[in-house]
Design an enzyme around this catalytic site. Structure first.
Site, PDB file in Angstrom:
ATOM      1  N   HIS A 116      -2.750   7.033   2.978  1.00 16.10           N
ATOM      2  CA  HIS A 116      -3.304   5.810   2.393  1.00 16.10           C
ATOM      3  C   HIS A 116      -4.695   5.613   2.996  1.00 16.10           C
ATOM      4  O   HIS A 116      -4.890   5.752   4.210  1.00 16.10           O
ATOM      5  CB  HIS A 116      -2.379   4.640   2.724  1.00 16.10           C
ATOM      6  N   CYS A 158       0.825  -1.231   0.000  1.00 13.14           N
ATOM      7  CA  CYS A 158       0.000   0.000   0.000  1.00 13.14           C
ATOM      8  C   CYS A 158       0.851   1.270   0.000  1.00 13.14           C
ATOM      9  O   CYS A 158       0.331   2.356  -0.242  1.00 13.14           O
ATOM     10  CB  CYS A 158      -0.935   0.000   1.200  1.00 13.14           C
ATOM     11  N   ASN A 175     -10.182   0.237   0.533  1.00 12.43           N
ATOM     12  CA  ASN A 175      -8.715   0.241   0.454  1.00 12.43           C
ATOM     13  C   ASN A 175      -8.285  -0.360  -0.888  1.00 12.43           C
ATOM     14  O   ASN A 175      -8.444  -1.565  -1.106  1.00 12.43           O
ATOM     15  CB  ASN A 175      -8.176  -0.578   1.632  1.00 12.43           C
TER      16      ASN A 175
HETATM   17  O1  UT7 Z   1      -3.441  -1.303   3.819  1.00  6.26           O
HETATM   18  C1  UT7 Z   1      -3.409  -1.759   5.135  1.00  6.26           C
HETATM   19  C2  UT7 Z   1      -4.517  -2.748   5.242  1.00  6.26           C
HETATM   20  N1  UT7 Z   1      -5.047  -3.039   6.518  1.00  6.26           N
HETATM   21  C3  UT7 Z   1      -5.504  -2.170   7.436  1.00  6.26           C
HETATM   22  O2  UT7 Z   1      -5.408  -1.002   7.376  1.00  6.26           O
HETATM   23  C4  UT7 Z   1      -6.210  -2.816   8.602  1.00  6.26           C
HETATM   24  C5  UT7 Z   1      -6.019  -2.091   9.899  1.00  6.26           C
HETATM   25  N2  UT7 Z   1      -6.898  -2.640  10.891  1.00  6.26           N
HETATM   26  C6  UT7 Z   1      -8.218  -2.327  10.921  1.00  6.26           C
HETATM   27  O3  UT7 Z   1      -8.664  -1.518  10.149  1.00  6.26           O
HETATM   28  C7  UT7 Z   1      -9.088  -2.990  11.972  1.00  6.26           C
HETATM   29  O4  UT7 Z   1      -8.287  -3.753  12.835  1.00  6.26           O
HETATM   30  C8  UT7 Z   1     -10.198  -3.877  11.334  1.00  6.26           C
HETATM   31  C9  UT7 Z   1     -11.230  -3.006  10.652  1.00  6.26           C
HETATM   32  C10 UT7 Z   1      -9.612  -4.850  10.363  1.00  6.26           C
HETATM   33  C11 UT7 Z   1     -10.900  -4.673  12.439  1.00  6.26           C
HETATM   34  O5  UT7 Z   1     -11.445  -3.801  13.403  1.00  6.26           O
HETATM   35  P1  UT7 Z   1     -11.248  -4.095  14.934  1.00  6.26           P
HETATM   36  O6  UT7 Z   1     -11.969  -3.038  15.671  1.00  6.26           O
HETATM   37  O7  UT7 Z   1      -9.772  -4.225  15.190  1.00  6.26           O
HETATM   38  O8  UT7 Z   1     -12.004  -5.461  15.113  1.00  6.26           O
HETATM   39  P2  UT7 Z   1     -11.463  -6.869  15.654  1.00  6.26           P
HETATM   40  O9  UT7 Z   1     -10.525  -7.488  14.678  1.00  6.26           O
HETATM   41  O10 UT7 Z   1     -10.986  -6.693  17.067  1.00  6.26           O
HETATM   42  O11 UT7 Z   1     -12.792  -7.731  15.691  1.00  6.26           O
HETATM   43  C12 UT7 Z   1     -13.859  -7.394  16.580  1.00  6.26           C
HETATM   44  C13 UT7 Z   1     -15.002  -8.357  16.330  1.00  6.26           C
HETATM   45  C14 UT7 Z   1     -14.578  -9.829  16.292  1.00  6.26           C
HETATM   46  O12 UT7 Z   1     -15.596 -10.575  16.900  1.00  6.26           O
HETATM   47  P3  UT7 Z   1     -15.479 -11.054  18.441  1.00  6.26           P
HETATM   48  O13 UT7 Z   1     -14.253 -11.921  18.488  1.00  6.26           O
HETATM   49  O14 UT7 Z   1     -15.338  -9.805  19.256  1.00  6.26           O
HETATM   50  O15 UT7 Z   1     -16.742 -11.773  18.678  1.00  6.26           O
HETATM   51  C15 UT7 Z   1     -14.546 -10.158  14.818  1.00  6.26           C
HETATM   52  O16 UT7 Z   1     -14.789 -11.524  14.566  1.00  6.26           O
HETATM   53  O17 UT7 Z   1     -15.586  -8.087  15.054  1.00  6.26           O
HETATM   54  C16 UT7 Z   1     -15.685  -9.311  14.300  1.00  6.26           C
HETATM   55  N3  UT7 Z   1     -15.593  -8.990  12.887  1.00  6.26           N
HETATM   56  C17 UT7 Z   1     -16.652  -8.655  12.152  1.00  6.26           C
HETATM   57  N4  UT7 Z   1     -17.965  -8.558  12.446  1.00  6.26           N
HETATM   58  C18 UT7 Z   1     -18.797  -8.182  11.465  1.00  6.26           C
HETATM   59  C19 UT7 Z   1     -14.475  -8.934  12.103  1.00  6.26           C
HETATM   60  N5  UT7 Z   1     -14.812  -8.578  10.857  1.00  6.26           N
HETATM   61  C20 UT7 Z   1     -16.152  -8.397  10.851  1.00  6.26           C
HETATM   62  C21 UT7 Z   1     -17.080  -8.007   9.869  1.00  6.26           C
HETATM   63  N6  UT7 Z   1     -18.388  -7.907  10.222  1.00  6.26           N
HETATM   64  N7  UT7 Z   1     -16.707  -7.710   8.605  1.00  6.26           N
END
Ligand code: UT7
Length: 326
Positions: free
Chosen positions: A252, A112, A282
């Site tokens: 980005h 990215c 993204n």
């Molecule tokens: O170019 C670089 C590319 N990557 C990035 O920039 C990613 C950077 N990171 C992020 O943007 C965030 O970490 C995410 C958006 C990917 C995730 O957000 P988060 O607030 O860190 O969520 P999490 O991974 O802690 O997940 C929280 C909950 C989990 O469920 P439990 O374990 O709390 O029950 C996940 O399973 O959200 C769940 N979850 C979803 N629920 C609904 C994960 N993805 C989804 C989804 N829809 N799409």
């Protein structure tokens, strides 16, 4: 001293729009979750156009805006992690389609952060006196690398391309300061495999290998906030100016909350951070080029405006460029 200055921008997005509600039909998710955690509302997904098709369209528009004939290009650099093929490169395909008959061409991989690395490379070629006119492209079809059953990644990404024409100028304008970093010790944060080693000396794995993006989301989040904050500080220091002298920051486009945190930790008003991730998600190496072109189309940039472009991504890689608009 010769400086590298941006004289044209272009972008291209596939027509096909996939909204968060559409995503909720594919995986267990919701518009509420995606919008509140990331700011993304929809993304564009190719229905057949390849990375080189997107790259070509963005490049054509950038040349048109720059009023430059493709035959006057000396070099084409395409930043991508989703090329059509390992060879020919996307840049060579675009070079042929544009009729850029005297241009050298190569692809560059910095995930990215790719466009920032490509712009820095173009700037160095120009400052050294080696080249006059360089086309820089960031183009991706990330949709082909997604696990469409993994809701934690597939909702984040989209397809698209952005391009810039960069030329030599005797005026101290354009690319003013650059800072690039990489940290391979964090390589497991974001991964996308290529062809696994398989030859008469290595036992072949069974089945068809389909590489997909895997990610440690929270680690990437923290890396991103830290990188944006540190790189802004460094390019300002190198240019001997302060954040008050900056009109916009174009990071980005990955997550609204990353940008919000970075604005807070760098003490720069959030209003200075341009965002369009709600519409495109993204698009990896393409986001900053698409954003810049949108700002130009909206007449947001005037001669003398100073802006900072900041990228972060797999590798891990990161970088920033401070630009004085032409
Ligand atoms: O170019 C670089 C590319 N990557 C990035 O920039 C990613 C950077 N990171 C992020 O943007 C965030 O970490 C995410 C958006 C990917 C995730 O957000 P988060 O607030 O860190 O969520 P999490 O991974 O802690 O997940 C929280 C909950 C989990 O469920 P439990 O374990 O709390 O029950 C996940 O399973 O959200 C769940 N979850 C979803 N629920 C609904 C994960 N993805 C989804 C989804 N829809 N799409």
């Amino acid at each position: 001293m010769r400086h590298a200055t941006i004289i044209g921008t272009g972008s291209y997005l596939p027509d096909n729009i996939l909204t968060n509600d559409d995503m909720a039909k594919l995986v267990e998710t919701s518009d509420e979750w995606i919008a509140s955690r990331t700011g993304i509302k929809e993304r564009r997904i190719s229905k057949g156009e390849k990375t080189s098709d997107l790259a070509y369209e963005a490049a054509r528009k950038a040349l048109q805006n720059a009023k430059l004939d493709a035959k006057d290009l000396d070099l084409i650099i395409c930043a991508t992690i989703t090329p059509d093929s390992f060879m020919p490169s996307v840049s060579c395909i675009v070079q042929e389609r544009l009729g850029a008959s005297k241009a050298a061409a190569f692809d560059l991989t910095a995930a990215c952060t790719g466009l920032i690395y490509a712009m820095a490379t173009a700037s160095a070629f120009i400052e050294s006196g080696m080249y006059q006119n360089i086309l820089v492209i960031g183009a991706e079809t990330l949709s082909k690398t997604l696990d469409w059953t993994d809701r934690s990644t597939c909702v984040l990404f989209g397809d698209g391309a952005g391009a810039l024409v960069i030329t030599a100028s005797e005026q101290k304008k354009g690319i003013i300061s650059v800072n690039l970093l990489s940290d391979g010790s964090k390589q497991e944060y974001l991964c996308l495999s290529a062809i696994p080693l398989s030859n008469p000396f290595v036992i072949k794995e069974d089945g068809i290998f389909q590489p997909t993006i895997s990610m440690k989301g929270q680690e990437v989040f923290k890396f991103a906030v830290r990188s944006i904050t540190d790189h802004i500080k460094t390019v300002l220091l190198k240019a001997a100016i302060t954040a008050e002298d900056i009109k916009y920051i174009v990071t980005h486009q990955a997550n609204y909350r990353i940008i919000e945190h970075a604005a807070k930790s760098s003490g720069i008003p959030l209003e200075k951070f341009f965002m369009n991730l709600d519409r495109y998600g993204n698009t990896s190496a393409a986001t900053i080029g698409i954003a810049l072109d949108e700002m130009v189309q909206k007449d947001m940039l005037q001669t003398g405006d100073r802006i900072i472009l900041v990228g972060f991504g797999g590798g891990m890689t990161s970088g920033a460029i401070l630009v004085e608009w032409n």
